[in-house]
Design a protein around this motif. Structure first.
Motif, PDB file in Angstrom:
ATOM      1  N   ARG A 134      38.916  51.531  58.097  1.00 12.99           N
ATOM      2  CA  ARG A 134      39.299  50.717  57.011  1.00 12.99           C
ATOM      3  C   ARG A 134      38.614  51.399  55.712  1.00 12.99           C
ATOM      4  O   ARG A 134      37.395  51.766  55.562  1.00 12.99           O
ATOM      5  CB  ARG A 134      38.465  49.219  56.963  1.00 12.99           C
ATOM      6  N   MET A 135      39.289  51.360  54.532  1.00 13.11           N
ATOM      7  CA  MET A 135      39.014  52.026  53.261  1.00 13.11           C
ATOM      8  C   MET A 135      39.204  51.273  52.081  1.00 13.11           C
ATOM      9  O   MET A 135      40.279  50.638  52.075  1.00 13.11           O
ATOM     10  CB  MET A 135      39.389  53.441  53.275  1.00 13.11           C
ATOM     11  N   ASN A 136      38.383  51.233  51.007  1.00 16.42           N
ATOM     12  CA  ASN A 136      38.718  50.766  49.541  1.00 16.42           C
ATOM     13  C   ASN A 136      37.801  51.385  48.638  1.00 16.42           C
ATOM     14  O   ASN A 136      36.749  51.876  48.654  1.00 16.42           O
ATOM     15  CB  ASN A 136      38.519  49.296  49.804  1.00 16.42           C
ATOM     16  N   ALA A 137      38.557  51.213  47.382  1.00 13.24           N
ATOM     17  CA  ALA A 137      37.848  51.455  46.226  1.00 13.24           C
ATOM     18  C   ALA A 137      37.036  50.441  45.769  1.00 13.24           C
ATOM     19  O   ALA A 137      37.536  49.365  45.011  1.00 13.24           O
ATOM     20  CB  ALA A 137      38.900  51.891  45.247  1.00 13.24           C
ATOM     21  N   ALA A 138      35.882  50.217  46.261  1.00 13.73           N
ATOM     22  CA  ALA A 138      34.929  48.766  45.998  1.00 13.73           C
ATOM     23  C   ALA A 138      34.306  48.628  44.910  1.00 13.73           C
ATOM     24  O   ALA A 138      33.980  47.615  44.659  1.00 13.73           O
ATOM     25  CB  ALA A 138      33.996  48.907  47.189  1.00 13.73           C
ATOM     26  N   TYR A 139      34.556  49.735  43.879  1.00 11.89           N
ATOM     27  CA  TYR A 139      33.887  49.677  42.729  1.00 11.89           C
ATOM     28  C   TYR A 139      34.019  48.518  41.980  1.00 11.89           C
ATOM     29  O   TYR A 139      33.364  47.792  41.364  1.00 11.89           O
ATOM     30  CB  TYR A 139      34.220  50.813  41.561  1.00 11.89           C
ATOM     31  N   ILE A 140      35.426  48.101  41.974  1.00 11.59           N
ATOM     32  CA  ILE A 140      35.908  46.866  41.091  1.00 11.59           C
ATOM     33  C   ILE A 140      35.147  45.400  41.537  1.00 11.59           C
ATOM     34  O   ILE A 140      34.886  44.534  40.861  1.00 11.59           O
ATOM     35  CB  ILE A 140      37.206  46.893  40.957  1.00 11.59           C
ATOM     36  N   ARG A 141      34.600  45.591  42.745  1.00 11.54           N
ATOM     37  CA  ARG A 141      34.158  44.403  43.376  1.00 11.54           C
ATOM     38  C   ARG A 141      32.704  44.198  43.169  1.00 11.54           C
ATOM     39  O   ARG A 141      32.206  43.081  43.487  1.00 11.54           O
ATOM     40  CB  ARG A 141      34.541  44.425  45.000  1.00 11.54           C
ATOM     41  N   VAL A 142      32.106  45.090  42.461  1.00  9.81           N
ATOM     42  CA  VAL A 142      30.701  45.326  42.029  1.00  9.81           C
ATOM     43  C   VAL A 142      30.596  45.003  40.514  1.00  9.81           C
ATOM     44  O   VAL A 142      29.456  45.356  40.075  1.00  9.81           O
ATOM     45  CB  VAL A 142      29.826  46.134  42.862  1.00  9.81           C
ATOM     46  N   LEU A 161      51.622  55.545  41.872  1.00  6.60           N
ATOM     47  CA  LEU A 161      50.788  54.600  40.981  1.00  6.60           C
ATOM     48  C   LEU A 161      50.718  53.228  41.411  1.00  6.60           C
ATOM     49  O   LEU A 161      49.842  52.537  41.157  1.00  6.60           O
ATOM     50  CB  LEU A 161      51.462  54.881  39.613  1.00  6.60           C
ATOM     51  N   SER A 162      52.015  52.625  41.791  1.00  2.68           N
ATOM     52  CA  SER A 162      52.002  51.462  42.039  1.00  2.68           C
ATOM     53  C   SER A 162      51.074  51.059  43.158  1.00  2.68           C
ATOM     54  O   SER A 162      50.304  50.078  43.002  1.00  2.68           O
ATOM     55  CB  SER A 162      53.692  50.996  42.455  1.00  2.68           C
ATOM     56  N   VAL A 163      50.888  51.698  44.439  1.00  3.33           N
ATOM     57  CA  VAL A 163      50.008  51.292  45.616  1.00  3.33           C
ATOM     58  C   VAL A 163      48.710  51.489  45.041  1.00  3.33           C
ATOM     59  O   VAL A 163      47.860  50.852  45.291  1.00  3.33           O
ATOM     60  CB  VAL A 163      50.331  52.106  46.714  1.00  3.33           C
ATOM     61  N   ALA A 164      48.483  52.567  44.363  1.00  7.82           N
ATOM     62  CA  ALA A 164      47.061  52.983  43.772  1.00  7.82           C
ATOM     63  C   ALA A 164      46.746  52.058  42.919  1.00  7.82           C
ATOM     64  O   ALA A 164      45.465  51.581  42.880  1.00  7.82           O
ATOM     65  CB  ALA A 164      47.112  54.370  42.928  1.00  7.82           C
ATOM     66  N   LEU A 168      43.246  49.731  43.229  1.00  4.73           N
ATOM     67  CA  LEU A 168      42.135  50.013  42.450  1.00  4.73           C
ATOM     68  C   LEU A 168      41.815  48.714  41.337  1.00  4.73           C
ATOM     69  O   LEU A 168      40.583  48.603  41.177  1.00  4.73           O
ATOM     70  CB  LEU A 168      42.432  51.161  41.405  1.00  4.73           C
ATOM     71  N   LEU A 169      42.938  48.061  41.317  1.00  7.11           N
ATOM     72  CA  LEU A 169      42.593  46.799  40.571  1.00  7.11           C
ATOM     73  C   LEU A 169      42.107  45.626  41.316  1.00  7.11           C
ATOM     74  O   LEU A 169      41.628  44.728  40.770  1.00  7.11           O
ATOM     75  CB  LEU A 169      43.959  46.323  39.941  1.00  7.11           C
ATOM     76  N   THR A 170      42.042  45.756  42.383  1.00  7.73           N
ATOM     77  CA  THR A 170      41.605  44.410  43.585  1.00  7.73           C
ATOM     78  C   THR A 170      40.434  44.939  44.381  1.00  7.73           C
ATOM     79  O   THR A 170      39.704  44.302  44.646  1.00  7.73           O
ATOM     80  CB  THR A 170      42.820  44.173  44.517  1.00  7.73           C
ATOM     81  N   GLY A 171      40.303  46.267  44.773  1.00 10.17           N
ATOM     82  CA  GLY A 171      39.334  46.717  45.631  1.00 10.17           C
ATOM     83  C   GLY A 171      39.838  46.189  47.128  1.00 10.17           C
ATOM     84  O   GLY A 171      39.061  46.291  48.142  1.00 10.17           O
ATOM     85  N   ARG A 172      41.026  45.880  47.316  1.00  7.68           N
ATOM     86  CA  ARG A 172      41.832  45.590  48.508  1.00  7.68           C
ATOM     87  C   ARG A 172      41.535  46.669  49.730  1.00  7.68           C
ATOM     88  O   ARG A 172      41.646  47.825  49.409  1.00  7.68           O
ATOM     89  CB  ARG A 172      43.258  45.438  48.422  1.00  7.68           C
ATOM     90  N   PHE A 173      41.409  46.094  50.763  1.00  8.30           N
ATOM     91  CA  PHE A 173      41.048  47.249  51.939  1.00  8.30           C
ATOM     92  C   PHE A 173      42.519  47.716  52.510  1.00  8.30           C
ATOM     93  O   PHE A 173      43.469  47.132  52.542  1.00  8.30           O
ATOM     94  CB  PHE A 173      40.170  46.411  53.133  1.00  8.30           C
ATOM     95  N   LEU A 174      42.336  49.072  52.700  1.00 10.30           N
ATOM     96  CA  LEU A 174      43.542  49.794  53.443  1.00 10.30           C
ATOM     97  C   LEU A 174      43.288  50.157  54.823  1.00 10.30           C
ATOM     98  O   LEU A 174      42.208  50.733  55.133  1.00 10.30           O
ATOM     99  CB  LEU A 174      43.769  50.952  52.703  1.00 10.30           C
ATOM    100  N   GLY A 175      44.041  49.544  55.752  1.00  9.05           N
ATOM    101  CA  GLY A 175      43.768  49.923  57.289  1.00  9.05           C
ATOM    102  C   GLY A 175      44.454  51.248  57.516  1.00  9.05           C
ATOM    103  O   GLY A 175      45.078  51.686  56.745  1.00  9.05           O
TER     104      GLY A 175
END
Length: 267
Positions: A134-142, A161-164, A168-175
């Motif tokens: 599981r991976m995510n761009a967690a930055y926005i969540r902190v 760009l769309s999925v990125a 990036l705008l949510t920090g949503r996890f990607l399985g």
């Protein structure tokens, strides 16, 4: 040279296995780890006998992100912005080194790859994942921006760009399954075969000529931002002319005609 404290390096033939080694902390990134990784990747240009790098994490996760309580976060007070910028640039410089080192990097992700760990994964050239990754761009969540350590540059180029933007705008996890579907990872393999898969793929890349492999990574980095087809073709043309003049090209042609494996000299 001081002994490594946060990473390990193991050589197997022309491949080096670079492992994040803070398993009790899920390999969370600290300034000490950044400095050790920076020293490692800075030296690769002088070690061309190393053909391929495998990046993995020891323990239960690839990397849980930056350690929030570490000295990576400057103390309040006068000049904090300047101090924090210097720390930030220590971290971001690592991504630049990973992308510019001559060796292709294979990322092997299991468990979590969050924040800084996600960016390390994006800076690899090829990625494989286990089913539970599981991976995510967690930055926005902190409470900071979602674009950090190259994520805003690399992720749109890898998956669009769309999925990125979604990630990036949510920090949503990607399985793992969706990561493969959007092209972020090349394949999903069982945990017990993850390192084996990486080594097999490294061996396949090592069948290429040494200079050919290095220039292909270099060209891909340039071509992704080429202003147009004409510029891209000029880069490719020059690469091919250089490689056609090498002894390894002659050896590869001879090996192909003789139905044998080539023996490269990097000449």
């Amino acid at each position: 040279m001081d002994p490594l404290k946060t990473i390990t390096v193991e050589a197997q033939d022309s491949t080096e296995i670079l492992s994040l080694n803070r398993p009790d902390a899920l390999n969370a990134v600290t300034p000490e780890m950044i400095d050790e990784l920076t020293a490692y990747f800075s030296g690769l240009g002088d070690r061309l006998a190393t053909r391929v790098i495998i990046l993995r994490g020891n323990g239960w996760a690839f990397c849980a992100g930056a350690e929030l309580g570490s000295e990576a976060f400057s103390a309040p007070g006068s000049g904090r912005a300047q101090r924090q910028l210097r720390i930030q640039q220590r971290y971001s410089q690592l991504i630049r080194l990973m992308r510019s080192c001559p060796q292709p990097i294979i990322g092997l992700v299991h468990g979590a790859a969050c924040g800084a760990g996600f960016s390390l994964l994006l800076a690899c050239d090829v990625r494989f994942a286990t089913p539970e990754a599981r991976m995510n761009a967690a930055y926005i969540r902190v409470g900071v921006g979602g674009c950090d350590m190259g994520s805003g540059y690399l992720l749109p180029r890898l998956i669009g760009l769309s999925v990125a933007s979604e990630l990036l705008l949510t920090g949503r996890f990607l399985g793992a399954e969706r990561a493969k579907a959007v092209g972020l990872v090349s394949d999903i393999v069982a945990a017990e075969r993850l390192l084996e898969t990486g080594l097999e793929f490294a061996a396949e890349m090592a069948r290429a000529s040494p200079m050919g492999l290095r220039l292909t990574k270099q060209s891909l980095n340039a071509l992704i931002d080429a202003p147009g087809l004409d510029a891209a073709l000029m880069i490719e043309d020059r690469q091919q002319v250089i490689l056609l003049e090498t002894q390894d090209h002659q050896e590869a042609v001879a090996a192909f005609r003789q139905r044998r494996d080539p023996f490269y000299s990097d000449q």
